[in-house]
Design a protein around this motif. Structure first.
Motif, short mmCIF file in Angstrom:
data_model
loop_
_atom_site.label_atom_id
_atom_site.label_comp_id
_atom_site.label_asym_id
_atom_site.label_seq_id
_atom_site.Cartn_x
_atom_site.Cartn_y
_atom_site.Cartn_z
N ILE A 172 -3.43 4.27 -0.95
CA ILE A 172 -4.13 2.73 -1.82
C ILE A 172 -4.03 1.66 -2.00
CG2 ILE A 172 -3.04 3.98 -3.83
CD1 ILE A 172 -4.91 3.97 -5.48
N SER A 173 -4.35 0.10 -1.73
CA SER A 173 -3.93 -0.81 -1.81
C SER A 173 -3.56 -0.90 -3.57
CB SER A 173 -4.39 -1.47 -1.15
OG SER A 173 -4.39 -2.90 -2.20
N ILE A 174 -2.30 -1.28 -4.00
CA ILE A 174 -1.95 -1.29 -5.13
C ILE A 174 -2.72 -2.58 -5.71
CG2 ILE A 174 -0.55 -1.85 -6.78
CD1 ILE A 174 -0.36 1.15 -5.29
N SER A 175 -2.67 -3.76 -4.84
CA SER A 175 -3.10 -4.91 -5.19
C SER A 175 -4.74 -4.83 -5.44
CB SER A 175 -3.22 -6.09 -4.56
OG SER A 175 -3.85 -6.06 -3.37
N ASP A 176 -5.93 -4.15 -4.73
CA ASP A 176 -6.98 -4.39 -5.41
C ASP A 176 -7.52 -3.07 -5.39
OD1 ASP A 176 -8.09 -4.67 -2.02
OD2 ASP A 176 -7.89 -3.08 -2.80
N GLY A 177 -6.63 -1.69 -5.35
CA GLY A 177 -7.43 -0.32 -5.32
C GLY A 177 -8.36 0.33 -4.74
N SER A 178 -8.45 -0.24 -3.50
CA SER A 178 -8.75 -0.01 -2.35
C SER A 178 -8.19 1.30 -1.82
CB SER A 178 -9.10 -0.72 -1.36
OG SER A 178 -7.85 -1.02 -0.61
N THR A 179 -9.42 2.09 -1.10
CA THR A 179 -8.68 3.70 -0.93
C THR A 179 -8.92 3.76 0.82
OG1 THR A 179 -10.57 4.73 -2.27
CG2 THR A 179 -8.76 4.50 -2.72
N TYR A 180 -9.00 5.51 1.39
CA TYR A 180 -8.43 5.67 2.27
C TYR A 180 -8.28 7.14 2.71
CZ TYR A 180 -7.55 8.24 6.74
OH TYR A 180 -7.13 8.85 7.76
N TYR A 181 -9.52 7.79 2.59
CA TYR A 181 -8.82 9.57 2.97
C TYR A 181 -9.20 10.12 4.60
CZ TYR A 181 -9.62 9.27 -2.32
OH TYR A 181 -8.46 9.09 -3.44
N ALA A 182 -8.37 11.06 4.82
CA ALA A 182 -8.91 11.96 5.89
C ALA A 182 -10.74 12.68 5.43
CB ALA A 182 -7.41 12.27 6.13
N GLY B 253 1.10 -1.17 -0.02
CA GLY B 253 0.07 0.02 -0.53
C GLY B 253 1.40 1.06 -0.32
N ILE B 254 0.41 1.93 -1.23
CA ILE B 254 1.48 3.50 -0.72
C ILE B 254 0.18 4.92 -0.14
CG2 ILE B 254 2.29 5.52 -2.44
CD1 ILE B 254 3.80 2.69 -2.28
N GLY B 255 0.80 5.05 1.10
CA GLY B 255 -0.15 6.14 1.42
C GLY B 255 0.80 7.99 1.32
N TRP B 256 0.27 8.81 1.21
CA TRP B 256 0.70 10.33 1.37
C TRP B 256 -0.13 10.38 2.76
CZ3 TRP B 256 3.50 12.29 -2.40
CH2 TRP B 256 2.99 12.12 -3.90
N PHE B 257 1.33 11.62 3.11
CA PHE B 257 1.46 11.51 4.73
C PHE B 257 1.21 13.86 4.16
CE2 PHE B 257 0.29 8.73 7.57
CZ PHE B 257 0.73 7.39 6.80
N ARG B 258 1.25 14.51 5.09
CA ARG B 258 1.93 15.36 5.47
C ARG B 258 1.46 16.51 6.95
NH1 ARG B 258 -4.16 18.67 3.01
NH2 ARG B 258 -5.42 18.54 5.33
N GLN B 259 3.38 16.96 6.90
CA GLN B 259 2.77 17.59 8.05
C GLN B 259 3.21 19.13 8.10
OE1 GLN B 259 6.34 16.19 10.15
NE2 GLN B 259 5.56 16.95 12.05
N ALA B 260 2.46 20.37 8.63
CA ALA B 260 3.09 21.60 8.54
C ALA B 260 3.80 21.86 9.48
CB ALA B 260 1.74 22.18 8.39
N PRO B 261 4.32 22.56 9.59
CA PRO B 261 5.17 22.97 10.67
C PRO B 261 4.86 23.44 11.89
CG PRO B 261 5.62 25.00 8.78
CD PRO B 261 4.62 23.93 8.96
N GLY B 262 5.11 22.98 13.34
CA GLY B 262 4.29 22.32 14.13
C GLY B 262 3.00 22.31 15.06
N TYR C 6 -3.55 -3.97 2.22
CA TYR C 6 -4.18 -3.27 3.31
C TYR C 6 -4.21 -1.84 3.65
CZ TYR C 6 -2.97 -1.20 8.44
OH TYR C 6 -3.24 -1.17 9.33
N VAL C 7 -4.67 -0.37 3.56
CA VAL C 7 -4.94 0.65 3.71
C VAL C 7 -5.26 1.19 5.14
CG1 VAL C 7 -5.12 1.56 1.59
CG2 VAL C 7 -7.16 0.92 3.18
N SER C 8 -4.24 2.93 5.09
CA SER C 8 -4.29 3.35 6.26
C SER C 8 -3.85 4.53 6.23
CB SER C 8 -3.01 2.57 7.52
OG SER C 8 -2.71 3.52 8.46
N GLY C 9 -4.01 5.42 7.53
CA GLY C 9 -3.57 7.05 7.82
C GLY C 9 -2.87 6.98 8.55
#
Length: 125
Positions: free
Chosen positions: A51-61, A33-42, A104-107
């Motif tokens: 996204i799970s590459i094998s089945d395309g399932s997704t997670y969104y905040a 699974g490949i995820g995107w994360f972000r971090q702002a200052p402070g 697997y998908v996760s945040g």
């Protein structure tokens, strides 16, 4: 060796769009699974999407649902994050990360063992 390289960040006005790319190498793409994360200052790191590459399932905040779309191009071993209707509060360094569990998908950041170097996204008001 797992390698993840982000690109596509930049400066955009509020309401605009950007597409981030995460080019992956060194592992069997379908098994991850490949995820995107972000971090702002402070602020704490936030799981944005996955996204799970094998089945395309997704997670969104909740903060990005309806505005961001994650997708993958398996032929290119690349995951994209299309960001629309951007807001100043989306300003952060965005990282992609890989979790080596098929389907697997996760945040949750600690689930992910490999990380890219990050790309800056700045949204001006």
């Amino acid at each position: 060796e797992v390698q993840l390289v982000e690109s596509g960040g930049g400066l955009v006005q509020a309401g605009g769009s950007l597409r981030l790319s995460c080019a992956a190498s060194g592992f069997t793409f379908d098994d991850y699974g490949i995820g995107w994360f972000r971090q702002a200052p402070g602020k704490e790191r936030e799981g944005v999407s996955c996204i799970s590459i094998s089945d395309g399932s997704t997670y969104y905040a909740d903060s990005v649902k309806g505005r961001f779309t994650i997708s993958s191009d398996n032929a290119k071993n690349t995951v994209y994050l299309q960001m629309s209707s951007l807001k100043p509060e989306d300003t952060a360094v965005y990282y992609c990360a890989a979790v080596g569990v098929r389907g697997y998908v996760s945040g949750y950041g600690p689930d992910f063992g490999s990380w890219g170097q990050g790309t800056q996204v700045t949204v001006s008001s």
